[in-house]
Design an enzyme around this catalytic site. Structure first.
Site, mmCIF file in Angstrom:
data_model
loop_
_atom_site.group_PDB
_atom_site.id
_atom_site.type_symbol
_atom_site.label_atom_id
_atom_site.label_comp_id
_atom_site.label_asym_id
_atom_site.label_seq_id
_atom_site.Cartn_x
_atom_site.Cartn_y
_atom_site.Cartn_z
ATOM 1 N N SER A 50 0.817 -1.218 0.000
ATOM 2 C CA SER A 50 0.000 0.000 0.000
ATOM 3 C C SER A 50 0.848 1.264 0.000
ATOM 4 O O SER A 50 0.347 2.356 -0.273
ATOM 5 C CB SER A 50 -0.936 0.010 1.210
ATOM 6 O OG SER A 50 -1.862 -1.046 1.152
ATOM 7 N N GLY A 252 -4.211 -2.174 -0.969
ATOM 8 C CA GLY A 252 -3.332 -1.867 -2.086
ATOM 9 C C GLY A 252 -3.078 -0.377 -2.198
ATOM 10 O O GLY A 252 -3.682 0.425 -1.486
ATOM 11 N N GLY A 254 -2.463 3.469 -4.308
ATOM 12 C CA GLY A 254 -3.010 4.285 -5.388
ATOM 13 C C GLY A 254 -4.467 4.681 -5.224
ATOM 14 O O GLY A 254 -5.093 4.488 -4.178
ATOM 15 N N CYS A 280 -9.187 -1.756 3.141
ATOM 16 C CA CYS A 280 -8.409 -0.650 2.588
ATOM 17 C C CYS A 280 -8.839 -0.352 1.142
ATOM 18 O O CYS A 280 -9.955 0.073 0.914
ATOM 19 C CB CYS A 280 -6.916 -0.962 2.708
ATOM 20 S SG CYS A 280 -5.825 0.417 2.333
ATOM 21 N N LEU A 281 -7.962 -0.553 0.161
ATOM 22 C CA LEU A 281 -8.338 -0.325 -1.231
ATOM 23 C C LEU A 281 -9.523 -1.211 -1.610
ATOM 24 O O LEU A 281 -10.417 -0.789 -2.351
ATOM 25 C CB LEU A 281 -7.150 -0.604 -2.154
ATOM 26 C CG LEU A 281 -7.397 -0.340 -3.650
ATOM 27 C CD1 LEU A 281 -7.583 1.146 -3.931
ATOM 28 C CD2 LEU A 281 -6.244 -0.900 -4.486
ATOM 29 N N GLN A 284 -12.650 0.423 -0.555
ATOM 30 C CA GLN A 284 -12.991 1.517 -1.464
ATOM 31 C C GLN A 284 -13.555 0.985 -2.787
ATOM 32 O O GLN A 284 -14.506 1.545 -3.336
ATOM 33 C CB GLN A 284 -11.759 2.377 -1.708
ATOM 34 C CG GLN A 284 -11.222 3.053 -0.456
ATOM 35 C CD GLN A 284 -9.790 3.525 -0.604
ATOM 36 O OE1 GLN A 284 -9.225 3.525 -1.699
ATOM 37 N NE2 GLN A 284 -9.172 3.912 0.507
ATOM 38 N N GLY A 324 -4.672 7.050 1.682
ATOM 39 C CA GLY A 324 -4.729 8.448 1.287
ATOM 40 C C GLY A 324 -6.025 8.817 0.611
ATOM 41 O O GLY A 324 -6.242 9.975 0.246
ATOM 42 N N HIS A 364 -6.524 -1.481 8.751
ATOM 43 C CA HIS A 364 -5.830 -2.759 8.552
ATOM 44 C C HIS A 364 -6.002 -3.626 9.796
ATOM 45 O O HIS A 364 -5.164 -3.601 10.701
ATOM 46 C CB HIS A 364 -4.343 -2.516 8.267
ATOM 47 C CG HIS A 364 -4.067 -2.035 6.895
ATOM 48 N ND1 HIS A 364 -3.476 -2.827 5.934
ATOM 49 C CD2 HIS A 364 -4.335 -0.861 6.288
ATOM 50 C CE1 HIS A 364 -3.375 -2.154 4.796
ATOM 51 N NE2 HIS A 364 -3.885 -0.951 4.996
ATOM 52 N N GLU A 366 -5.493 -6.667 10.289
ATOM 53 C CA GLU A 366 -4.480 -7.706 10.467
ATOM 54 C C GLU A 366 -3.231 -7.194 11.177
ATOM 55 O O GLU A 366 -2.389 -7.981 11.624
ATOM 56 C CB GLU A 366 -4.087 -8.305 9.114
ATOM 57 C CG GLU A 366 -3.047 -7.542 8.323
ATOM 58 C CD GLU A 366 -3.501 -6.160 7.849
ATOM 59 O OE1 GLU A 366 -2.644 -5.291 7.610
ATOM 60 O OE2 GLU A 366 -4.729 -5.950 7.713
#
Length: 391
Positions: A50, A252, A254, A280-281, A284, A324, A364, A366
């Site tokens: 990430s 991940g 970006g 996370c990603l 999204q 981000g 996260h 984990e």
């Protein structure tokens, strides 16, 4: 005697220059400068996919005091574009240490700088937002000149913006693979420390690799899941053909919006009613696949002390964060509800579909800074698969 050091600098796109010393490989690297407030876990941070194309500033002043080891990596290599710290201790000490941090950075070819006023840098990023930067590490005997400073600032300004950048397919695995390794224990059945191995799988989970961390896979395997990890651009039809009990959408790097292939696959899988869990990603991407929107944050969330409230139970968990971008809560459609919020800034941390067995979490779980506060989300995923199988 103090070791001979080579000079290094960090240049920001706004023209600010911080000078320090090189603690990694010589050279130049560019990326988005972010700050992480975690006190421990620098090796996990460096190897987290990430952080691809980001220069990580660690705000804790002493980094490297426990060395590094081969077991704590979250991927096969250092993923961060560079490292920025205040102080590198001359000695490291830990019973699991195999190498010094500086030697590890040099071996991996990673450019890094120490001696930076990370408090001043963090204040600048908080006030003005994350921005691109460049680290330049010179050789021993070379000097930082106005020309070097100017070239570094120009490099920072020329680096691509993280907004609109699809990095998931860059860090993803090229081929599918099976994962059966379980969580680390100080003492296994044979009396030795190390990771376990899944022996009797109850569930089959297909995990999309958008930059997956190994400990996520271990926590799934710990709960009886045989995990098939697939590349980021795997079509939904290929995943459904494997007849999984559940699908996991990984973390991940970006911007999630350009990942149209992942959004389309997630939408199909969720609509088919397959239990789905995103982190996370992946969280999204699930939101975008369900009709919500995402946005670029001012400086993001990066740390291991972020309090998150579960809106269903009122429970507050201490969580690890690294993102981000975030999901815009005001954009949630009727079939998507908020389940968790950040107590730092009120941003959305969790979502769940009201019409399908699918949910996501921004942090996260984990990484376990609590240490086990938010691990119940993995149990929730297993419960969804169990309920779906019984239906």
């Amino acid at each position: 005697m103090f070791p001979v050091v080579a000079p290094a600098l960090l240049a920001l796109a706004d023209g600010t220059v911080f000078e320090g010393v090189s603690i990694g490989a010589p050279g130049r690297t560019c990326g988005e400068v972010v700050f992480n407030t975690a006190i421990t876990g620098y090796q996990e941070i460096l190897t987290d996919p990430s952080y691809r194309q980001q220069l990580v500033t660690l705000t804790y002043p002493h980094i490297g005091n426990v060395g590094v080891n081969a077991e704590d990596v979250e991927s096969g290599a250092i993923q961060a574009a560079g490292l920025i710290i205040k102080d590198l201790p001359l000695l490291h000490s830990n019973f699991r240490a195999e190498q010094a941090l500086s030697a590890y950075l040099r071996r991996e070819g990673v450019v890094a700088v120490a001696g930076i006023d990370t408090r001043a840098l963090t204040r600048r990023l908080r006030e003005h937002g994350a921005q691109n930067g460049a680290i330049v590490a010179l050789e021993v005997g070379q000097a930082i000149t106005d020309e070097v400073r100017g070239q570094a600032v120009a490099a920072a300004r020329g680096a691509p913006s993280m907004a609109g950048l699809d990095l998931a397919q860059v860090v993803s695995t090229a081929q599918p693979y099976e994962w059966t390794e379980t969580e680390w224990r100080l003492q296994r059945d044979d009396g030795t420390p190390g990771y376990g191995r899944l022996t009797a799988a109850r569930w089959h989970v297909v995990a999309y690799d958008f930059g997956v961390k190994r400990n996520i896979l271990r926590m799934l395997a710990e709960r009886g899941c045989r995990v098939t990890v697939v590349p980021a651009k795997t079509p939904a039809s290929d995943v459904l053909a494997l007849r999984p009990d559940g699908v996991f959408l990984s973390n991940g790097p970006g911007d999630p919006e350009p990942c149209d292939y992942a959004i389309a696959a997630a939408a199909t899988i969720i609509e088919r009613g397959v239990p789905t869990f995103g982190i996370c990603l992946g969280h999204q991407i699930m939101a975008l696949a369900s009709g919500a929107r995402t946005f670029k944050m001012k400086f993001g969330h990066h740390g291991a002390n972020h309090p998150v409230k579960d809106l269903d139970s009122g429970r507050v968990s201490i969580t690890s964060q690294n993102h981000g971008f975030a999901v815009d809560e005001a954009s949630l459609p009727a079939h998507l509800r908020a389940t968790h919020v950040s107590l730092f800034d009120g941003t959305l941390q969790g979502i769940a579909r009201t019409d399908r067995p699918a949910f996501g979490f921004q942090g996260h779980p984990e990484a376990s800074p609590g240490p086990h506060d938010i691990a119940y989300l993995f149990d929730r995923f297993v419960a969804l698969m169990q309920a779906h199988q019984a239906a």
